[in-house]
Design a protein around this motif. Sequence first.
Motif, mmCIF file in Angstrom:
data_model
loop_
_atom_site.group_PDB
_atom_site.id
_atom_site.type_symbol
_atom_site.label_atom_id
_atom_site.label_comp_id
_atom_site.label_asym_id
_atom_site.label_seq_id
_atom_site.Cartn_x
_atom_site.Cartn_y
_atom_site.Cartn_z
ATOM 1 N N PHE A 336 28.400 31.683 81.052
ATOM 2 C CA PHE A 336 28.958 32.991 80.724
ATOM 3 C C PHE A 336 29.254 33.094 79.226
ATOM 4 N N TYR A 337 29.856 32.068 78.681
ATOM 5 C CA TYR A 337 30.293 32.053 77.287
ATOM 6 C C TYR A 337 29.134 32.297 76.328
ATOM 7 N N HIS A 338 28.026 31.591 76.552
ATOM 8 C CA HIS A 338 26.886 31.731 75.638
ATOM 9 C C HIS A 338 26.004 32.923 75.987
ATOM 10 N N SER A 339 25.751 33.135 77.271
ATOM 11 C CA SER A 339 24.819 34.195 77.665
ATOM 12 C C SER A 339 25.398 35.584 77.453
ATOM 13 N N TRP A 340 26.716 35.706 77.491
ATOM 14 C CA TRP A 340 27.337 37.018 77.365
ATOM 15 C C TRP A 340 28.153 37.157 76.086
ATOM 16 N N THR A 341 29.250 36.425 75.975
ATOM 17 C CA THR A 341 30.158 36.645 74.848
ATOM 18 C C THR A 341 29.480 36.389 73.510
ATOM 19 N N ILE A 342 28.890 35.213 73.337
ATOM 20 C CA ILE A 342 28.293 34.894 72.039
ATOM 21 C C ILE A 342 27.069 35.756 71.772
ATOM 22 N N PHE A 343 26.284 36.043 72.811
ATOM 23 C CA PHE A 343 25.153 36.962 72.636
ATOM 24 C C PHE A 343 25.642 38.324 72.158
ATOM 25 N N TYR A 344 26.694 38.840 72.803
ATOM 26 C CA TYR A 344 27.240 40.133 72.391
ATOM 27 C C TYR A 344 27.711 40.107 70.941
ATOM 28 N N TRP A 345 28.431 39.049 70.575
ATOM 29 C CA TRP A 345 28.960 38.996 69.209
ATOM 30 C C TRP A 345 27.812 38.992 68.197
ATOM 31 N N ALA A 346 26.765 38.221 68.451
ATOM 32 C CA ALA A 346 25.605 38.212 67.555
ATOM 33 C C ALA A 346 24.935 39.577 67.519
ATOM 34 N N TRP A 347 24.860 40.245 68.678
ATOM 35 C CA TRP A 347 24.235 41.566 68.757
ATOM 36 C C TRP A 347 25.056 42.602 67.998
ATOM 37 N N TRP A 348 26.387 42.617 68.219
ATOM 38 C CA TRP A 348 27.229 43.579 67.490
ATOM 39 C C TRP A 348 27.116 43.363 65.983
ATOM 40 N N ILE A 349 27.126 42.118 65.561
ATOM 41 C CA ILE A 349 27.051 41.837 64.120
ATOM 42 C C ILE A 349 25.703 42.279 63.559
ATOM 43 N N SER A 350 24.624 42.036 64.312
ATOM 44 C CA SER A 350 23.301 42.446 63.829
ATOM 45 C C SER A 350 23.181 43.970 63.749
ATOM 46 N N TRP A 351 23.930 44.679 64.601
ATOM 47 C CA TRP A 351 23.901 46.141 64.586
ATOM 48 C C TRP A 351 24.890 46.740 63.589
ATOM 49 N N SER A 352 25.770 45.926 63.037
ATOM 50 C CA SER A 352 26.845 46.463 62.196
ATOM 51 C C SER A 352 26.367 47.192 60.942
ATOM 52 N N PRO A 353 25.264 46.785 60.293
ATOM 53 C CA PRO A 353 24.828 47.582 59.135
ATOM 54 C C PRO A 353 24.476 49.019 59.526
ATOM 55 N N PHE A 354 23.790 49.176 60.664
ATOM 56 C CA PHE A 354 23.403 50.509 61.127
ATOM 57 C C PHE A 354 24.621 51.333 61.528
ATOM 58 N N ALA A 496 15.214 39.085 70.293
ATOM 59 C CA ALA A 496 15.625 37.764 69.825
ATOM 60 C C ALA A 496 15.694 37.715 68.310
ATOM 61 N N ALA A 497 14.727 38.377 67.653
ATOM 62 C CA ALA A 497 14.743 38.425 66.187
ATOM 63 C C ALA A 497 15.965 39.173 65.692
ATOM 64 N N SER A 498 16.284 40.268 66.359
ATOM 65 C CA SER A 498 17.443 41.065 65.951
ATOM 66 C C SER A 498 18.736 40.283 66.114
ATOM 67 N N VAL A 499 18.880 39.604 67.258
ATOM 68 C CA VAL A 499 20.099 38.825 67.511
ATOM 69 C C VAL A 499 20.226 37.682 66.507
ATOM 70 N N THR A 500 19.102 37.064 66.167
ATOM 71 C CA THR A 500 19.126 35.944 65.226
ATOM 72 C C THR A 500 19.666 36.359 63.871
ATOM 73 N N THR A 501 19.421 37.609 63.464
ATOM 74 C CA THR A 501 19.958 38.072 62.175
ATOM 75 C C THR A 501 21.476 38.134 62.195
ATOM 76 N N GLY A 502 22.085 38.025 63.388
ATOM 77 C CA GLY A 502 23.542 38.017 63.456
ATOM 78 C C GLY A 502 24.155 36.839 62.725
ATOM 79 N N LEU A 503 23.438 35.701 62.636
ATOM 80 C CA LEU A 503 23.998 34.526 61.962
ATOM 81 C C LEU A 503 24.196 34.753 60.459
ATOM 82 N N PRO A 504 23.141 35.107 59.704
ATOM 83 C CA PRO A 504 23.388 35.354 58.279
ATOM 84 C C PRO A 504 24.337 36.516 58.038
#
Length: 538
Positions: A336-354, A496-504
């Motif tokens: 749950f922790y990785h598939s949902w919470t951390i995925f969401y956090w990476a997704w929100w961060i990757s969407w934050s510029p938009f 997957a590419a979009s979520v990966t941009t959440g790290l930088p």
Amino acid sequence: MNTNQRVDELEQRYDFDYEIGEDNIHPFGLDLHNPVFIWSAVLIVVFVVGSMIFPEASKSGLSSTRDWVINSFDWLFLLSGNIFVLFCLLMICLPYGRVRLGGQDAKPEFSLLSWFAMLFAAGMGIGLMFWSVAEPVGYFTEWAGTPLNVAGGDQASKTAAMGAVMYHWALHPWAIYGVVALSLAFFAYNKDMPLSIRSTFYPLFGDRVWGTLGNVIDTMAVLATIFGLATSLGFGAQQAAGGIEFLFGVPANLPLEIGIIAGVTAVALVSVLRGIDGGVKLLSNINMGLAGLLLLFVIIAGSVFAFAGNLLTTFGGYAEYLLPLSNPIGREDQSFYHSWTIFYWAWWISWSPFVGMFIARVSRGRTVREFLTAVLIVPMVVTGIWMTAFGGAGVDQAMGGVGSLAGGIQDSSLTLFRMLENMPLTSVTSFLAIVLVLVFFITSSDSGSLVIDTITAGGKTEAPAAQRVFWCAAEGFIAAALLVVGGADALSALQAASVTTGLPFTFVLLLMCYSLLKGIRHEYALLKLQDRQAAGAA
């Protein structure tokens, strides 16, 4: 040093050497003076062509990269999310909250209602439609992992499910958006800098942000935005097609999905040419009106008393599980922790510029305190009401053995419709839900095109119309092309590419907090001196 000299000194601190530049209109009507446009376009073409030619390899490689990012930096994503929430709450409480975006005499461009509507439509409207039933029912039935391993199909697991949904959709994602939006709005409207991600780092890097460093930051923002939008459009077309098949019996095949993408893109093109007032604002108000009707119906049809009880469960669960879910240490619910919470956090961060830039575009004239209160607290309350009405009704059906949800989730894209089929007027409400999904997608495409257009034009808010059309059409073309050639594999690679941009971008946002704090401290000091200056003149 007297007050006038000190004011002059503070004002000079943000003198910078940068010009957005005159329009350099090419035969196709594009403003290509900024290298971000060329870099972004080339990288997008290379990625899309590669994903179309090698969809399975692209999905495998990028999914592996995404999984490595999520599993290796889970602590960073969770810790950063907590920092963003605390930072926003601190900015609300500190005296800096009286600083007004655009100067103390600035007036808001939009009414509160229209402003709120645009925040939701751009930020989470489509996600709330898709996951409001599927996510809580998924947690409750153990289809989607269980938060903190609280399972059993009883009231305790219902509380945990609703609390986890709120954790994913309330304070933390909006704090991520709030940091970016406030930074962009502040430096654009108070320091007269271009409305671009690079401007937010001026206090840290000075004039270097107008060079290669700034070009790299802005290009990353463009890629994250267009990949996220194209992914959502592709998967959203599949959801809408599933709803049409459920309601009308029309097969949810590739031609229907492509037709939906074409229709959404065509309407978005018209909307984007009408600008914010005639496009996004109008669509957002329509969205909120239709969503309000559907929400009211679900509350009444599902029992007002049941809704009231579920509302206590939702916010009670949020309060109970907020801190445990925010803790990365000793987690036993790894799936749950990785598939949902951390995925969401990476997704929100990757969407934050938009989302952040769009919120900044429509927030001039608000004080910092008003802005952050609206961006954090109001969405939390509305999200809680929405999730309670839809998710609570779905969980109640699963608990009570009513309808297909009692047997768990077979297709997450149809979960909303499965919940509605156990209520009166199923055909009407299901059709309304499909319309809402489509209009939310149009709004996202429209606002996303405006954002990408602004970034690639060097921060201009009024770039050539042909450029807005180019980016809007590109989103639809990318989604359709990937569906045709690679199907779900190609879309998953893009996601997957979009979520990966959440790290930088996590590091970008952490630096942004520090840079914003420096900028607002400067503005507040200047504001106090100007108050003293005015008092002395009086």
